[in-house]
Scaffold this motif. Structure first.
Motif, PDB file in Angstrom:
ATOM      1  N   TYR A 286      -6.279   0.057  -7.490  1.00 31.06           N
ATOM      2  CA  TYR A 286      -5.331  -0.642  -8.363  1.00 31.06           C
ATOM      3  C   TYR A 286      -5.526  -0.158  -9.797  1.00 31.06           C
ATOM      4  CZ  TYR A 286      -4.880  -3.948  -4.471  1.00 31.06           C
ATOM      5  OH  TYR A 286      -4.649  -4.536  -3.237  1.00 31.06           O
TER       6      TYR A 286
ATOM      7  N   SER B 242       0.811  -1.216   0.000  1.00 32.79           N
ATOM      8  CA  SER B 242       0.000   0.000   0.000  1.00 32.79           C
ATOM      9  C   SER B 242       0.845   1.268   0.000  1.00 32.79           C
ATOM     10  CB  SER B 242      -0.947   0.007   1.198  1.00 32.79           C
ATOM     11  OG  SER B 242      -0.218  -0.222   2.375  1.00 32.79           O
TER      12      SER B 242
ATOM     13  N   SER C  27      -9.529  -7.587   1.489  1.00 33.12           N
ATOM     14  CA  SER C  27      -9.185  -6.389   2.288  1.00 33.12           C
ATOM     15  C   SER C  27      -7.781  -6.487   2.840  1.00 33.12           C
ATOM     16  CB  SER C  27     -10.133  -6.246   3.487  1.00 33.12           C
ATOM     17  OG  SER C  27     -11.444  -6.382   3.113  1.00 33.12           O
TER      18      SER C  27
ATOM     19  N   ASP D 126     -14.062  -4.420  -5.323  1.00 37.10           N
ATOM     20  CA  ASP D 126     -13.628  -5.704  -4.750  1.00 37.10           C
ATOM     21  C   ASP D 126     -14.776  -6.239  -3.881  1.00 37.10           C
ATOM     22  OD1 ASP D 126     -11.189  -6.489  -2.103  1.00 37.10           O
ATOM     23  OD2 ASP D 126     -12.387  -7.811  -3.390  1.00 37.10           O
TER      24      ASP D 126
ATOM     25  N   SER E   7     -11.408  -1.982  -1.944  1.00 32.41           N
ATOM     26  CA  SER E   7     -10.471  -1.856  -3.075  1.00 32.41           C
ATOM     27  C   SER E   7     -11.267  -1.638  -4.352  1.00 32.41           C
ATOM     28  CB  SER E   7      -9.630  -3.124  -3.237  1.00 32.41           C
ATOM     29  OG  SER E   7      -8.944  -3.418  -2.055  1.00 32.41           O
TER      30      SER E   7
ATOM     31  N   SER F 186     -14.402  -6.575  -0.113  1.00 34.53           N
ATOM     32  CA  SER F 186     -14.346  -5.374   0.744  1.00 34.53           C
ATOM     33  C   SER F 186     -15.401  -5.529   1.834  1.00 34.53           C
ATOM     34  CB  SER F 186     -14.653  -4.135  -0.091  1.00 34.53           C
ATOM     35  OG  SER F 186     -13.759  -4.028  -1.170  1.00 34.53           O
TER      36      SER F 186
ATOM     37  N   GLN G 250      -8.199   1.231  -1.464  1.00 34.55           N
ATOM     38  CA  GLN G 250      -6.965   0.963  -2.220  1.00 34.55           C
ATOM     39  C   GLN G 250      -7.364   0.893  -3.697  1.00 34.55           C
ATOM     40  OE1 GLN G 250      -3.647  -0.310  -0.465  1.00 34.55           O
ATOM     41  NE2 GLN G 250      -3.429  -2.255  -1.538  1.00 34.55           N
TER      42      GLN G 250
END
Lengths: 228, 390
Positions: free
Chosen positions: B117, B71, B187, B147, B194, B150, B115
């Motif tokens: 990506y 991260s 997570s 995600d 995410s 999550s 987060q």
């Protein structure tokens, strides 16, 4: 003293507290018991009867003097020697002391299994012996009952069966008839007498029961730690 | 011919008091479950940090030499990473960009850290089959995939709107974003949520980010090439020791990530303490049970001694009971722990499951604790003689 007598006691003294002379309960006891002899030990409460019995049975240590049991002076015996001695003595407790989680037959079996010779036998032989004893004491119908389902007299008879199971050379009984009625008491003492005669086993019984005194070969009275 | 075995006195005693036995078993089971929970949670938390690496489409990663955790991975030049294409055995080189951002959770009226990506949809660094990602949907302007591992409440809202309106409209750093698809990543400590988007979209939301840099390079190998061999070549020829960029195997970078969290957080200490507390509780419970058992059975044990049994024989009865109680409680501990793990998984999406290794560790420590408790509880029995009957 006769060479072959299983119990020989000379100047035996016992104090509960070595530093306190007032705690003395046995005072220079002299006693010899022959094979096959049935002795009744009487005396007031606190006269030292149980203490003497437990010393003879190797259940207690700390005495002074000479205490020969089955040819060995046990006053200075170590723990291992005392354990071996106890196997050769049948002890009948006042409150029977059966294991509550075992049946009547199993309680007798526990008295046999302490001996290696019985542990080597097959299970059928051990169970046969247990049932034989139960029949002798007229309790074969209660073989699978636990102590909580037996009367006091029945429990005491099981305790006797456990004590005589391995045909010991000495039987010590502490008030074995205390909770029994007259007839049961006479049956129990009669059995012990028969055992003594048949197997030449020395029997010492503590009792206050005058009705069974006639079974004794000898009556010994203890008073204040002395034989009178 | 049936040979005689001694009467199993320990079993007979336990069977004679079924309620006491059940209570003792429950007590030990409880403390085992406590330990299983602590260990399972700790392992799962650490593993969750390294889970994203298992989703990469490759066997080797290229990162900054200062890399400590995903991260906050320092950036490196894309062109440096792409040099790996020239190495024999390399089939594909891709890049993964990572940012942290705040996402508005409309149903709760608050923002959360996510987060982000960033991948090249034509050359994805993430294994799209493993994570169930639709690259065509992610390639659209201002679109992202959420995600599904999550926090469940965030995912629930997004999915509901995606069903009704085809996409979940929200904000990422005060800019509109439309979540139109899903992926399965997991997570981490950094965030509860995410998102996966295209590199172009990432640059849209992070305009200050240099388009020529990224956070991670991912190298996929050709068939018949071992990862150790290719990594060695990459390390020796392109990214030597002491340089600004390093090549690492997936296992190595996972370990680096886990080491970071174990050394830089108090998690190991906290959960380790929890494990110790669990075993101390177990020891105390068992000691109490065994000690009170010894005291209540003292006349019987003294009787056995009077019959000619040794102190060791009597002590063995208690040790056997302790062992049996511990062993009886274990299957229940496993089942209850697995149930708790399942509840934790559905509540938090943390991957937490029973392992044989953990079961063996807990069983061994549980037996060890019970033996120590038993040793202390039987102290009286070492000294008892039949005169206690009088």
């Amino acid at each position: 003293m006769q060479a072959n007598n299983p119990i020989k006691i000379k100047e035996l003294t016992y104090r509960y507290c070595k530093e306190d002379p007032h705690s003395q309960v046995l005072n220079s006891i002299e006693l010899e018991v022959s094979k096959g002899e049935l002795i009744i030990l009487t005396g007031a409460s606190g006269s030292g009867k149980t203490t003497l019995l437990t010393l003879i049975g190797g259940l207690r240590t700390g005495a002074e003097g000479y205490l020969e049991i089955l040819g060995k002076n046990i006053v200075s015996a170590n723990r291992r020697e005392l354990v071996e001695l106890r196997k050769q003595i049948g002890f009948i407790f006042q409150s029977h002391n059966l294991l509550p989680y075992l049946t009547a037959q199993e309680n007798i079996r526990v008295g046999l299994e302490v001996h290696e010779k019985w542990r080597r036998k097959d299970l059928n032989k051990i169970e046969e012996k247990c049932f034989e004893l139960l029949e002798l004491l007229e309790l074969s119908h209660r073989a699978n009952f636990k102590p909580k389902d037996l009367s006091i007299g029945q429990k005491q008879r099981i305790s006797i069966a456990r004590a005589i199971a391995n045909t010991p050379e000495i039987i010590l009984a502490d008030e074995p008839t205390a909770s029994l009625d007259k007839d049961s008491a006479r049956i129990v003492i009669g059995l012990l007498k028969e055992f003594a005669d048949t197997y030449q086993c020395s029997v010492i019984i503590i009792t206050h029961d005058n009705k069974i005194l006639d079974y004794a070969d000898r009556i010994i009275k203890l008073e204040n730690g002395l034989i009178t | 011919m049936k040979f005689s075995k001694r009467i199993p006195l320990a079993i007979k005693q336990l069977k004679d008091s079924p309620i006491k036995t059940a209570a003792a078993t429950a007590g030990i089971c409880f403390s085992n479950v406590l330990v299983f929970f602590q260990l399972g949670l700790l392992e799962s938390i650490y593993q969750s940090q390294s889970r994203p690496y298992s989703l990469l489409d490759g066997e080797i990663v290229i990162v900054s030499s200062r890399f400590k955790r995903l991260s906050q991975s320092p950036t490196i030049s894309i062109s440096d990473i792409m040099r790996a294409k020239g190495v024999e055995g390399v089939a594909k080189v891709s890049t993964l960009s990572i940012e942290l951002g705040t996402v508005l959770i409309k149903s709760e009226g608050m923002t959360t850290n996510a987060q982000i990506y960033g991948i090249d949809p034509l050359n994805s660094a993430l294994d799209t089959e493993k994570i169930g990602l639709d690259l065509k949907l992610v390639d659209l302007y201002e679109r992202a995939a959420i995600d599904t591992l999550s926090r469940p409440s965030y995912v629930r809202d997004a999915k509901r709107e995606m069903i009704l309106k085809n996409s979940y409209r929200t904000n990422l750093i005060d800019k509109r974003i439309l979540i139109n698809s899903t992926a399965k990543i997991g997570s981490t400590f950094a965030s509860d949520m995410s998102l996966v988007m295209s590199q172009n979209n990432l640059l849209h939301y992070y305009p200050k980010r240099n388009q020529h840099i990224t956070n991670l390079g991912v190298v996929k190998l050709s068939k018949n090439y071992t990862k150790e061999r290719v990594k060695k070549v990459l390390s020796e020829k392109l990214f030597p020791n002491g340089g600004t960029i390093s090549a690492m195997l997936i296992e190595e970078i996972s370990k680096t990530e886990m080491n970071y969290w174990s050394k830089n957080t108090a998690l190991t200490f906290i959960f380790g303490l929890g494990v110790i507390v669990g075993f101390v509780v177990s020891g105390i419970i068992l000691y109490q049970i065994l000690y009170s058992d010894v005291i209540s059975h003292l006349p019987e044990y003294a009787t056995l001694l009077a019959l000619g049994y040794t102190n060791i024989f009597v002590i063995k009865i208690v040790f056997t009971q302790a062992l049996m109680l511990t062993l009886m409680s274990f299957p229940f501990s496993i089942l209850i722990s697995m149930g708790l793990y399942s509840i934790m998984m559905s509540a938090s999406n943390l991957l937490i499951y029973m392992t044989i290794g953990r079961a063996i560790i807990v069983a061994s420590l549980s037996i060890g604790t019970s033996m120590i408790s038993c040793y202390i509880a039987t102290n009286k029995l070492r000294k008892v003689d039949p005169s206690t009957l009088y």
